[in-house]
Design a protein around this motif. Structure first.
Motif, mmCIF file in Angstrom:
data_model
loop_
_atom_site.group_PDB
_atom_site.id
_atom_site.type_symbol
_atom_site.label_atom_id
_atom_site.label_comp_id
_atom_site.label_asym_id
_atom_site.label_seq_id
_atom_site.Cartn_x
_atom_site.Cartn_y
_atom_site.Cartn_z
ATOM 1 N N UNK A 2 59.937 71.878 -1.840
ATOM 2 C CA UNK A 2 60.790 70.697 -1.856
ATOM 3 C C UNK A 2 59.933 69.448 -2.063
ATOM 4 N N UNK A 3 58.750 69.423 -1.478
ATOM 5 C CA UNK A 3 57.859 68.267 -1.619
ATOM 6 C C UNK A 3 57.466 68.053 -3.079
ATOM 7 N N UNK A 4 57.274 69.138 -3.812
ATOM 8 C CA UNK A 4 56.917 69.023 -5.231
ATOM 9 C C UNK A 4 58.059 68.390 -6.013
ATOM 10 N N UNK A 5 59.283 68.807 -5.701
ATOM 11 C CA UNK A 5 60.449 68.229 -6.382
ATOM 12 C C UNK A 5 60.596 66.757 -6.037
ATOM 13 N N UNK A 10 62.957 63.888 -8.295
ATOM 14 C CA UNK A 10 64.112 64.589 -8.852
ATOM 15 C C UNK A 10 64.966 65.121 -7.715
ATOM 16 N N UNK A 11 66.266 65.123 -7.945
ATOM 17 C CA UNK A 11 67.207 65.678 -6.972
ATOM 18 C C UNK A 11 67.439 67.147 -7.266
ATOM 19 N N UNK A 12 68.035 67.827 -6.292
ATOM 20 C CA UNK A 12 68.402 69.219 -6.526
ATOM 21 C C UNK A 12 69.397 69.300 -7.681
ATOM 22 N N UNK A 13 70.281 68.336 -7.779
ATOM 23 C CA UNK A 13 71.262 68.334 -8.865
ATOM 24 C C UNK A 13 70.557 68.271 -10.222
ATOM 25 N N UNK A 14 69.537 67.417 -10.340
ATOM 26 C CA UNK A 14 68.795 67.310 -11.604
ATOM 27 C C UNK A 14 68.079 68.612 -11.942
ATOM 28 N N UNK A 40 64.525 83.700 -11.436
ATOM 29 C CA UNK A 40 65.068 82.446 -10.905
ATOM 30 C C UNK A 40 63.974 81.649 -10.219
ATOM 31 N N UNK A 41 63.169 82.306 -9.413
ATOM 32 C CA UNK A 41 62.076 81.610 -8.736
ATOM 33 C C UNK A 41 61.119 81.007 -9.755
ATOM 34 N N UNK A 42 60.809 81.732 -10.803
ATOM 35 C CA UNK A 42 59.890 81.242 -11.833
ATOM 36 C C UNK A 42 60.465 80.018 -12.549
ATOM 37 N N UNK A 43 61.763 80.031 -12.829
ATOM 38 C CA UNK A 43 62.393 78.873 -13.470
ATOM 39 C C UNK A 43 62.298 77.645 -12.576
ATOM 40 N N UNK A 44 62.506 77.825 -11.284
ATOM 41 C CA UNK A 44 62.377 76.716 -10.341
ATOM 42 C C UNK A 44 60.936 76.208 -10.307
ATOM 43 N N UNK A 45 59.984 77.120 -10.167
ATOM 44 C CA UNK A 45 58.577 76.731 -10.098
ATOM 45 C C UNK A 45 58.153 75.984 -11.356
ATOM 46 N N UNK A 46 58.578 76.445 -12.514
ATOM 47 C CA UNK A 46 58.268 75.754 -13.767
ATOM 48 C C UNK A 46 58.817 74.335 -13.754
ATOM 49 N N UNK A 48 59.356 72.335 -11.284
ATOM 50 C CA UNK A 48 58.682 71.411 -10.362
ATOM 51 C C UNK A 48 57.158 71.425 -10.520
ATOM 52 N N UNK A 49 56.691 72.082 -11.576
ATOM 53 C CA UNK A 49 55.262 72.049 -11.879
ATOM 54 C C UNK A 49 54.389 72.903 -10.980
ATOM 55 N N UNK A 50 54.951 73.981 -10.461
ATOM 56 C CA UNK A 50 54.174 74.892 -9.616
ATOM 57 C C UNK A 50 54.047 76.236 -10.307
ATOM 58 N N UNK A 51 53.133 77.044 -9.802
ATOM 59 C CA UNK A 51 52.943 78.383 -10.343
ATOM 60 C C UNK A 51 52.837 79.375 -9.191
ATOM 61 N N UNK A 52 53.212 80.596 -9.456
ATOM 62 C CA UNK A 52 53.125 81.669 -8.469
ATOM 63 C C UNK A 52 51.881 82.483 -8.774
ATOM 64 N N UNK A 53 51.001 82.593 -7.809
ATOM 65 C CA UNK A 53 49.796 83.411 -7.950
ATOM 66 C C UNK A 53 49.924 84.626 -7.043
ATOM 67 N N UNK A 54 49.608 85.773 -7.571
ATOM 68 C CA UNK A 54 49.649 87.012 -6.803
ATOM 69 C C UNK A 54 48.222 87.487 -6.624
#
Length: 75
Positions: A2-5, A10-14, A40-46, A48-54
């Motif tokens: 949420x902090x990244x957004x 940007x709002x959740x609506x945006x 879905x998680x990847x679309x959100x991360x993209x 807000x400018x974040x990436x998922x690392x495994x």
């Protein structure tokens, strides 16, 4: 997340409009309760400018000086 957004002002609506992800799903993601698809998680991360690392799990046994703390009883 949420902090990244919010840092992007940007709002959740945006984000919902940008990604096609429903606002209630965004709320679940931001509050750590999301159990949906990785897509879905990847679309959100993209968005807000974040990436998922495994990375592999690292199992670590406690050191001797940590054992007493692990089993200490609260007074």
């Amino acid at each position: 997340m949420c902090a990244a957004r919010k840092a992007m002002k940007k709002t959740q609506k945006q984000i919902a409009e940008q990604t096609g992800i429903h606002k209630s799903t965004l709320s679940l993601i931001e509050n750590g309760h999301f159990t949906g698809s990785l897509d879905i998680l990847q679309r959100y991360l993209d968005a807000v400018g974040l990436t998922l690392d495994v990375t592999p799990k690292k199992h670590r046994l406690p050191q001797w000086d940590e054992i007493e703390t692990l089993f200490a009883e609260d007074d």
